[in-house]
Design a protein around this motif. Structure first.
Motif, PDB file in Angstrom:
ATOM      1  N   GLU A   1       4.994  92.145 122.976  1.00  0.00           N
ATOM      2  CA  GLU A   1       5.765  93.382 123.201  1.00  0.00           C
ATOM      3  C   GLU A   1       7.081  93.537 122.610  1.00  0.00           C
ATOM      4  N   GLN A   2       7.759  92.630 122.577  1.00  0.00           N
ATOM      5  CA  GLN A   2       9.000  92.729 121.914  1.00  0.00           C
ATOM      6  C   GLN A   2       8.876  93.627 120.429  1.00  0.00           C
ATOM      7  N   ALA A   3       7.923  93.083 119.659  1.00  0.00           N
ATOM      8  CA  ALA A   3       7.677  93.388 118.503  1.00  0.00           C
ATOM      9  C   ALA A   3       6.983  94.929 118.368  1.00  0.00           C
ATOM     10  N   ILE A   4       6.585  95.685 119.185  1.00  0.00           N
ATOM     11  CA  ILE A   4       5.971  96.700 119.191  1.00  0.00           C
ATOM     12  C   ILE A   4       6.466  97.899 118.050  1.00  0.00           C
ATOM     13  N   ASP A   5       7.722  97.635 118.041  1.00  0.00           N
ATOM     14  CA  ASP A   5       8.345  98.570 116.886  1.00  0.00           C
ATOM     15  C   ASP A   5       8.550  98.137 115.509  1.00  0.00           C
ATOM     16  N   ASP A   6       7.976  96.873 115.286  1.00  0.00           N
ATOM     17  CA  ASP A   6       7.911  96.165 113.868  1.00  0.00           C
ATOM     18  C   ASP A   6       6.446  95.825 113.770  1.00  0.00           C
ATOM     19  N   SER A   7       5.831  96.675 112.822  1.00  0.00           N
ATOM     20  CA  SER A   7       4.212  96.480 112.779  1.00  0.00           C
ATOM     21  C   SER A   7       4.087  95.075 112.131  1.00  0.00           C
TER      22      SER A   7
ATOM     23  N   GLN B   1       5.962  92.467 112.273  1.00  0.00           N
ATOM     24  CA  GLN B   1       6.178  91.478 113.396  1.00  0.00           C
ATOM     25  C   GLN B   1       5.071  91.357 114.580  1.00  0.00           C
ATOM     26  N   PHE B   2       4.534  92.709 114.748  1.00  0.00           N
ATOM     27  CA  PHE B   2       3.575  92.567 115.884  1.00  0.00           C
ATOM     28  C   PHE B   2       2.178  92.086 115.370  1.00  0.00           C
ATOM     29  N   TYR B   3       1.912  92.149 114.259  1.00  0.00           N
ATOM     30  CA  TYR B   3       0.644  91.546 113.577  1.00  0.00           C
ATOM     31  C   TYR B   3       0.793  89.905 113.715  1.00  0.00           C
ATOM     32  N   ALA B   4       2.013  89.406 113.466  1.00  0.00           N
ATOM     33  CA  ALA B   4       1.959  88.056 113.747  1.00  0.00           C
ATOM     34  C   ALA B   4       2.032  87.620 115.057  1.00  0.00           C
ATOM     35  N   THR B   5       2.709  88.221 115.793  1.00  0.00           N
ATOM     36  CA  THR B   5       2.537  88.063 117.245  1.00  0.00           C
ATOM     37  C   THR B   5       1.408  88.248 118.005  1.00  0.00           C
TER      38      THR B   5
ATOM     39  N   GLN C   1      -9.549  92.648 105.172  1.00  0.00           N
ATOM     40  CA  GLN C   1      -9.856  93.755 105.992  1.00  0.00           C
ATOM     41  C   GLN C   1      -8.640  94.366 106.944  1.00  0.00           C
ATOM     42  N   TRP C   2      -7.864  93.342 107.539  1.00  0.00           N
ATOM     43  CA  TRP C   2      -7.133  93.694 108.625  1.00  0.00           C
ATOM     44  C   TRP C   2      -5.721  94.128 107.918  1.00  0.00           C
ATOM     45  N   SER C   3      -5.485  93.833 106.621  1.00  0.00           N
ATOM     46  CA  SER C   3      -4.203  94.407 106.060  1.00  0.00           C
ATOM     47  C   SER C   3      -4.382  95.509 105.601  1.00  0.00           C
ATOM     48  N   GLN C   4      -5.648  96.151 105.406  1.00  0.00           N
ATOM     49  CA  GLN C   4      -5.633  97.725 105.322  1.00  0.00           C
ATOM     50  C   GLN C   4      -5.666  98.424 106.437  1.00  0.00           C
ATOM     51  N   MET C   5      -5.616  97.704 107.465  1.00  0.00           N
ATOM     52  CA  MET C   5      -5.547  98.702 108.824  1.00  0.00           C
ATOM     53  C   MET C   5      -4.361  99.459 109.026  1.00  0.00           C
ATOM     54  N   PRO C   6      -4.422 100.903 109.198  1.00  0.00           N
ATOM     55  CA  PRO C   6      -3.266 101.492 109.685  1.00  0.00           C
ATOM     56  C   PRO C   6      -2.417 101.200 110.791  1.00  0.00           C
ATOM     57  N   ARG C   7      -1.073 100.864 110.686  1.00  0.00           N
ATOM     58  CA  ARG C   7      -0.435 100.451 111.821  1.00  0.00           C
ATOM     59  C   ARG C   7       0.643 101.539 112.139  1.00  0.00           C
ATOM     60  N   SER C   8       0.913 101.379 113.329  1.00  0.00           N
ATOM     61  CA  SER C   8       1.630 102.225 114.287  1.00  0.00           C
ATOM     62  C   SER C   8       2.461 101.768 115.523  1.00  0.00           C
TER      63      SER C   8
END
Lengths: 233, 233
Positions: free
Chosen positions: B132-138, B140-144, B175-182
């Motif tokens: 949750e803490q990483a929602i604004d940091d894509s 970091q979000f991926y890592a968590t 595949q995942w690295s190509q995924m758009p993030r927001s």
DNA sequence: TTCGATGTTTGGTATGACCATAATTGTTAG
DNA sequence: CTAACAATTATGGTCATACCAAACATCGAA
């Protein structure tokens, strides 16, 4: 320039295998042809060949031309097997691997109970019948036993699962081959298979899972009783 | 006698690695030492080294002594990865592999819902909070995100599952690295994770599985929309 | 003591050779 | 003409040697 021509050639041949330029089942060109084609020495060509062989892209018997293997899920499992077999020296790891199999099959039987098509049921019934017919022939029973479980993987419709099943069978075979067998034990296993089948037929995932767990746990008890030697310092 | 001295030496070194004679992390003896020790030519020794490297028993950088790797479940997966990465050129195979992952996690969350210990729940909650803490940091979000899912594998208590998770992550990463993030997408995913956590907390396997399927199917939709190029002749 | 020049070790590659066996060709006997 | 057999070639397995460049170790100078 980068001090490793071998890797480049290795990658190139790898690509030529996957894109079909080098045909599966056909022998690789002779080493001396390859060294001319790539302008490299035989030393590096042979290094490439041994690497590709270990990776599973070639299968080479001692004095024959290496045979091209287009890699599939099965060869991937086989590649991992080279390491796995050492891990399975520890009975703890054998147990862990077995539990992975149990987890997979639990989900597979649940899904089969929910979504198996008529043809799936039919094939599973056939496998069950074959299994029953083989109760008095332990060798044959083992084969039909494997085939019955395999059917659970096939039902998923996912091409990776049969390969996974194959891997489980190969990796756990050393332990299973030591398992004492008898028509009585075979009958017990057949009845367990029948219970799984019935649960799938009655579209009851929870019952199917329960039947499968019971079956595989029982098998584990039997198998694990055959190895009591372990020394992990 | 048997025309393949390389295999013998290969097997011997393999054994010396697994039994600890050759220490993990330490460099292998020099090639010229080995050829003296085994009474073989350097050609053979180098063949052995390349084979063991491909198998995962050694890790060798270009101009350095090969480093001994006692093989574990993780290196086994890595060995398979050499083949897997080619298979994943077909989106069908990517889908199949993903579905294998889905099946595993479905069962894992069911089991977690039934049997997770207090410490398991605690660690899972921690992972969820980090997420949750990483929602604004894509990044970091991926890592968590990965860490949260990994926790599901850890809860099983089976040492093979974390390695399997690691393999899924590595293999599907392209595949995942190509995924758009927001941040919006991150929030959606976080909420899905939360739903899974809640279901586990309320000891409801069916709900947990349903929440997981919903989450992973949604992810698949997102990811699969990023590759529409496929040509299997 | 520190740092840098220098010599040694070691992995990467290339040659060329030899052997044993597989594949091919040629030969001969039926 | 065909089939069994012998000779030749092709090819993989192994060896010995040599050279280069990068890593490593040593040692002397600042």
């Amino acid at each position: 320039m980068d001090t490793r021509t071998a890797e480049h050639i290795c990658d190139d041949i790898e690509i030529r295998i996957v894109n079909g330029d080098l045909v599966e089942g056909k022998p690789l060109p002779a080493e001396r042809s390859l060294m001319e084609a790539y302008g490299a020495s035989r030393t590096v060509i042979r290094e490439v060949i041994t690497a590709l062989t270990a990776k599973g892209f070639l299968r080479s018997r001692p004095r024959f031309r290496p045979i091209v293997c287009r890699p599939d899920a099965s060869t991937a499992m086989h590649a991992a097997g080279g390491v796995i077999k050492h891990l399975l020296a520890s009975s703890q790891n054998v147990h862990d691997l077995y539990q992975v199999r149990v987890l997979c099959e639990r989900m597979l039987v649940r899904d089969a109970a929910v979504g198996a098509k008529r043809e799936d049921i039919q094939r599973l019934r056939q496998a069950l019948d074959d299994n029953e017919q083989a109760i008095d022939d332990s060798a044959q029973f083992y084969a039909t036993d494997v085939a019955f479980h395999r059917q659970l993987y096939v039902i998923s419709g996912n091409s990776a699962f049969p390969a996974i099943h194959q891997a489980f069978v190969e990796w756990l075979a050393p332990q299973w081959s030591q398992m004492p067998r008898s028509p009585e034990r075979n009958r017990t296993n057949f009845l367990a298979h029948q219970a799984i089948f019935e649960a799938i037929l009655s579209r009851d995932p929870d019952l199917a899972e329960k039947a499968l767990i019971s079956h595989l746990d029982s098998s584990w008890q039997f198998v694990s009783s055959t190895f009591f030697a372990e020394e992990t310092p």
